[in-house]
Design a protein around this motif. Structure first.
Motif, PDB file in Angstrom:
ATOM      1  N   ARG A  59       0.835  -1.213   0.000  1.00  0.00           N
ATOM      2  CA  ARG A  59       0.000   0.000   0.000  1.00  0.00           C
ATOM      3  C   ARG A  59       0.862   1.253   0.000  1.00  0.00           C
ATOM      4  NH1 ARG A  59      -2.639   3.587  -0.881  1.00  0.00           N
ATOM      5  NH2 ARG A  59      -4.706   4.185  -0.125  1.00  0.00           N
ATOM      6  N   THR A  60       2.019   1.218   0.631  1.00  0.00           N
ATOM      7  CA  THR A  60       2.927   2.358   0.614  1.00  0.00           C
ATOM      8  C   THR A  60       3.446   2.621  -0.790  1.00  0.00           C
ATOM      9  OG1 THR A  60       3.594   1.849   2.897  1.00  0.00           O
ATOM     10  CG2 THR A  60       5.053   3.273   1.613  1.00  0.00           C
ATOM     11  N   LYS A  61       3.780   1.569  -1.533  1.00  0.00           N
ATOM     12  CA  LYS A  61       4.226   1.736  -2.914  1.00  0.00           C
ATOM     13  C   LYS A  61       3.096   2.269  -3.792  1.00  0.00           C
ATOM     14  CE  LYS A  61       7.667  -1.963  -2.643  1.00  0.00           C
ATOM     15  NZ  LYS A  61       8.111  -3.276  -3.199  1.00  0.00           N
ATOM     16  N   LEU A  62       1.871   1.803  -3.539  1.00  0.00           N
ATOM     17  CA  LEU A  62       0.728   2.299  -4.305  1.00  0.00           C
ATOM     18  C   LEU A  62       0.506   3.785  -4.046  1.00  0.00           C
ATOM     19  CD1 LEU A  62      -1.852   1.980  -6.007  1.00  0.00           C
ATOM     20  CD2 LEU A  62      -3.015   1.188  -3.936  1.00  0.00           C
ATOM     21  N   ALA A  70       2.682   6.034  -3.239  1.00  0.00           N
ATOM     22  CA  ALA A  70       3.710   6.822  -3.921  1.00  0.00           C
ATOM     23  C   ALA A  70       3.465   6.902  -5.415  1.00  0.00           C
ATOM     24  CB  ALA A  70       5.087   6.215  -3.646  1.00  0.00           C
ATOM     25  N   ASP A  71       2.749   5.942  -5.958  1.00  0.00           N
ATOM     26  CA  ASP A  71       2.495   5.908  -7.392  1.00  0.00           C
ATOM     27  C   ASP A  71       1.310   6.786  -7.789  1.00  0.00           C
ATOM     28  OD1 ASP A  71       2.719   5.194 -10.059  1.00  0.00           O
ATOM     29  OD2 ASP A  71       1.502   3.389  -9.820  1.00  0.00           O
ATOM     30  N   ILE A  72       0.250   6.731  -7.000  1.00  0.00           N
ATOM     31  CA  ILE A  72      -0.964   7.475  -7.375  1.00  0.00           C
ATOM     32  C   ILE A  72      -0.999   8.866  -6.757  1.00  0.00           C
ATOM     33  CG2 ILE A  72      -2.238   5.329  -7.604  1.00  0.00           C
ATOM     34  CD1 ILE A  72      -3.613   5.962  -4.958  1.00  0.00           C
ATOM     35  N   LEU A  73      -0.088   9.139  -5.829  1.00  0.00           N
ATOM     36  CA  LEU A  73      -0.037  10.429  -5.139  1.00  0.00           C
ATOM     37  C   LEU A  73      -1.375  10.708  -4.454  1.00  0.00           C
ATOM     38  CD1 LEU A  73       2.045  12.451  -7.771  1.00  0.00           C
ATOM     39  CD2 LEU A  73       2.832  11.287  -5.701  1.00  0.00           C
ATOM     40  N   ARG A  79      -4.428  10.930  -5.958  1.00  0.00           N
ATOM     41  CA  ARG A  79      -5.583  10.551  -6.793  1.00  0.00           C
ATOM     42  C   ARG A  79      -6.309   9.373  -6.145  1.00  0.00           C
ATOM     43  NH1 ARG A  79      -3.249   8.918 -12.157  1.00  0.00           N
ATOM     44  NH2 ARG A  79      -1.587   8.151 -10.793  1.00  0.00           N
ATOM     45  N   HIS A 131       0.412  -5.635  -8.506  1.00  0.00           N
ATOM     46  CA  HIS A 131       1.192  -4.586  -9.162  1.00  0.00           C
ATOM     47  C   HIS A 131       2.200  -3.907  -8.246  1.00  0.00           C
ATOM     48  CE1 HIS A 131      -1.366  -4.880 -12.708  1.00  0.00           C
ATOM     49  NE2 HIS A 131      -2.444  -4.756 -11.941  1.00  0.00           N
ATOM     50  N   TYR A 132       2.036  -4.023  -6.938  1.00  0.00           N
ATOM     51  CA  TYR A 132       2.882  -3.236  -6.043  1.00  0.00           C
ATOM     52  C   TYR A 132       3.574  -4.078  -4.971  1.00  0.00           C
ATOM     53  CZ  TYR A 132       0.503   0.662  -8.243  1.00  0.00           C
ATOM     54  OH  TYR A 132       0.015   1.547  -9.163  1.00  0.00           O
ATOM     55  N   SER A 133       3.732  -5.351  -5.205  1.00  0.00           N
ATOM     56  CA  SER A 133       4.486  -6.202  -4.284  1.00  0.00           C
ATOM     57  C   SER A 133       5.238  -7.249  -5.088  1.00  0.00           C
ATOM     58  CB  SER A 133       3.557  -6.887  -3.268  1.00  0.00           C
ATOM     59  OG  SER A 133       2.872  -7.959  -3.866  1.00  0.00           O
TER      60      SER A 133
END
Length: 766
Positions: free
Chosen positions: A679-682, A684-687, A689, A704-706
């Protein structure tokens, strides 16, 4: 009367004649036993009654032996059972068992490999070693004095803080003894400018006894030293046994202070010779340590010497390119040996099969591969998938036609090239084939032998005189199953606590009672280590009227009754107000209220919880390694399946009356720590939004994020009753489409739907 008596005696003897040898044997055995017992008794009496003082006991013999009783090492020793007794005055201490039986029995791993490198060659030669042979060794570590700022990916590096060669060798031997001395039987030390044939080294240690002190490598003479003593040249690698390492460790400090040397391999060899008296050998127990010294400007592809092909280690390797060329050449040599062994084994199989009752007809194709699977009924027939060079007509998503791509396209191209190559190998030099077109292609996976292919090829055949002709030819190929490998997995247990999370909306109220009843019966009554958290999802309109009428009041009352019935159970709930119940947003709220080591099971209200599935949830979910997304079994609509008939009730029938719903991702097992990382990587990706979260599920977050393994498999223990689910149109188009497909495919099977349409047409016609 005499004649009659004789006749009766003859009849008795004829009846006893078959048992006569048995009677004679028993009589003889009893007689010999009595004679032996009398002799033994007489000898014992003579020994006991002999005059004179008793003989003095044997020096060093135990008292039992002196008194005539067998000692501890006597062959007549009889074991006795010692009864277990626990002192009631001492506190009871629970015995802790090891996780693995291998640890409890004291088994060791086979081989540990240490690579000596430096800061200058860490990103060049050490990387080449890691890419060529590291994956063939069970455990490999790199040792250096000083490390660079960034360690290359996939390498385990140990830095000692000093680039002096002797210090590096001393610290490396200490580190190996401290961390791996009790876990491995053999230790292989090599440099990063050495190419080692990993498979040959592993085969070497399997033929050596671990009971000896082994110092094996390329034996070299000391400069100006004893002619008899030898040390192992470090450039060609050397092998140390565990027993030698354990004996050497107490003397390493003395060697560091007393032995002066420039080369670390000479220093280690002198240390082993001075304190253990063991010299390096190149041959031991019938095994040879073959090496090859590379000359300058050597072309590995042109090396045909037997010494080169038999080498376990090659030195010196000057650059990365030469390392890769050596690896390619030795791989080709090893592949040629394997092909030759296959041909020899196939020839032996043909020769032996001719002597069997089936004769030559019993030879399977290919020779040495299992025969094709023979189905016993039409339900066991393995279907063939049709393909061309551009399209596949059996697609994973169920569509009738899809374009070849990725691994499937590479597989088809490789099979066609292999077919043409094999045809040229059979018919050359008379004919030379070249592919024009693939007319038809068929493939199927046979679990007993591998992937089978049947190809209809349009070929152009050219003769030696230059004439050519186009012809169609059918060929069959098999890609056999290779060596089965056991993939190591982290240790998990069935004692982990599972935290169930149940999101509820207003549309789910009719099914909550059944869910809570099943939860109480299968977890609370059985004292399973599982907890439940309810997530009440309020519509904004219902949230404003909570004070007047709470839509979840009935559910809260049922929870209160459960807590009264089970005094030690608490079922908390969380209230959320939203119009779009995004699975990711809801999980964000739950994640913050639980510890990071919590094992979550994200359930749906139609799920029937049972202990069997919860155990599989625990075993299939591994922290920082794997998440589990089960595919539940969805029962069909009973009104269409049974049409008024009695519902099947036996356990063997219920899996026929439904299907595994592959469109649903509502159930999931994962650890909170893994979810928080992804969830932390997500984030950072979507900012900022947040609207993107409405089109995602927890499955998409992990996908997609692990970097974890996503284990998705059918779960027969997770059964859901049929119900028509309400699909929220506010969700993304993909999620809404999946929900609709799940409802449609969950109605009934094709045969049931066809029967329902047929009956409807019959009713309309009448």
């Amino acid at each position: 009367p005499a004649v009659a008596a004789a006749m009766r005696l003859g009849a008795v003897l004829s009846a006893l004649r078959p048992a006569l040898p048995l009677l004679l044997g028993l009589s003889l055995g009893c007689s010999l036993s009595l004679l032996r017992a009398s002799w033994s008794h007489g000898a014992a009496e003579e020994r006991c009654l002999a005059p004179g003082p008793p003989a003095p006991p044997v020096r060093g013999a135990p008292p039992e032996a002196a008194e005539g009783r067998p000692g501890p090492g006597h062959e007549d020793f009889r074991p006795r059972i010692v009864p277990y007794y626990r002192d009631p005055n001492k506190p009871y201490k629970k015995v802790l068992r090891t996780r693995y039986i291998q640890t409890e029995l004291g088994f060791h791993e086979r081989l540990f490999v240490a690579v000596l490198t430096s800061k200058a060659t860490l990103n060049t030669l050490a990387v080449a070693v890691n890419k060529t042979v590291a994956h063939h060794f069970p455990r490999l570590l790199y040792f250096t004095g000083l490390r660079s700022a960034k360690v290359p990916h996939g390498m385990v590096l140990v830095a000692h803080g000093d680039e002096r060669p002797i210090w590096l060798m001393y610290e490396t031997m200490n580190y190996i003894h401290q961390h791996f001395g009790s876990d491995y039987d053999w230790f292989y030390i090599m440099q990063d400018d050495t190419y080692a044939q990993a498979e040959q080294v592993k085969a070497l240690v399997t033929h050596l006894s671990i009971n000896q002190d082994v110092y094996l490598g390329r034996a070299e003479e000391f400069i100006g030293g004893d002619e008899q003593a030898r040390y192992c040249h470090g450039g060609f690698g050397y092998l140390l046994s565990r027993s030698l390492l354990l004996k050497l460790h107490p003397h390493l400090d003395s060697c560091r202070n007393e032995i002066l040397s420039v080369r670390p391999d000479e220093w280690l060899g002198r240390c082993i010779i001075d304190f253990l008296g063991i010299s390096c050998v190149s041959q031991l127990q019938g095994q040879h340590y073959h090496t090859y010294e590379l000359a300058k400007n050597t072309e590995p592809e042109k090396e045909e010497e037997e010494e080169f092909q038999a080498a376990l280690a090659v030195h010196p390797v000057s650059d990365m390119t030469l390392m890769y060329r050596l690896h390619k050449q030795f791989s080709r040599i090893q592949l040629d040996r394997v092909y030759q062994e296959i041909q020899d084994l196939q020839m032996q199989i043909r020769n032996l099969t001719a002597l069997t009752p089936a004769g030559e007809a019993g030879v399977t194709w290919p020779v040495g591969i299992n025969a094709p699977f023979l189905p016993k009924s039409r339900f066991e027939v393995i279907s063939w998938d049709y393909f061309t060079e551009q399209h596949l007509f059996s697609c994973p998503d169920g569509s009738p036609k899809c374009e070849l791509s990725g691994a499937t396209k590479a597989d088809v191209s490789e099979i066609i090239e292999s077919a043409v190559e094999q045809l040229n190998h059979l018919y050359q030099p008379l004919l030379r084939f070249s592919k024009r077109q693939l007319l038809n292609g068929y493939r199927r996976f046979d679990p007993t032998r591998g992937m089978e292919y049947t190809l209809d090829l349009l070929l152009e055949a050219a003769t030696q005189k230059g004439h050519s002709h186009v012809l169609a030819k059918r060929v069959s190929l098999v890609r056999p199953l290779s060596k089965v490998e056991i993939i190591p997995m982290p240790y998990v247990t069935e004692a982990t606590r599972v935290q169930l999370v149940l999101p509820l909306t207003v549309q789910d109220l009719d099914f909550v009672a059944n869910f809570l009843d099943m939860f109480a019966m299968n977890t609370l009554d059985t004292h399973d280590n599982a907890l439940l958290t309810l997530l009440f999802i309020y519509h904004p309109y219902d949230a404003q009227r909570v004070g007047q009428m709470d839509v979840f009041a009935g559910v809260k009352a049922m929870v209160g009754e459960l807590e009264k019935r089970y005094a030690d159970v608490k079922i908390p709930w969380i209230s959320v107000k939203t119009e779009v119940p995004s699975q990711v947003k809801l999980m964000d709220i739950v994640s913050k209220k639980h510890p990071v080591d919590t094992l979550f099971f994200l359930a749906s209200v139609w799920t029937e919880i049972n202990m069997e599935f919860l155990n599989r949830c625990r075993m299939n979910t591994i922290s920082n390694w794997q998440v589990f997304f089960p595919v539940h079994f969805q029962e069909f609509n009973p009104a269409l399946v049974y049409r008024g008939e009695q519902t099947a009730s036996s356990n063997t029938d219920f899996l026929r009356d439904g299907h595994f719903d592959r469109h649903s991702f509502a159930e999931a097992c994962f650890y909170n720590s893994d979810y928080m990382t992804a969830r932390t990587k997500l984030a950072a990706d979507i900012l900022d939004r947040d609207e993107v979260l409405e089109s995602m599920e927890v499955f998409d977050v992990f996908l997609h994020y692990s970097g974890l393994h996503l284990f998705r498999a059918v779960e027969p223990g997770l059964v859901q009753k049929y119900t028509l689910r309400s699909c929220n149109p506010r969700l993304s188009e993909e999620l809404y489409h999946r929900c609709v497909l799940s409802n449609l495919e969950g109605l009934a099977s094709r045969s049931h739907l066809a029967m329902a349409l047929f009956e409807q047409e019959q009713a309309n016609s009448t």
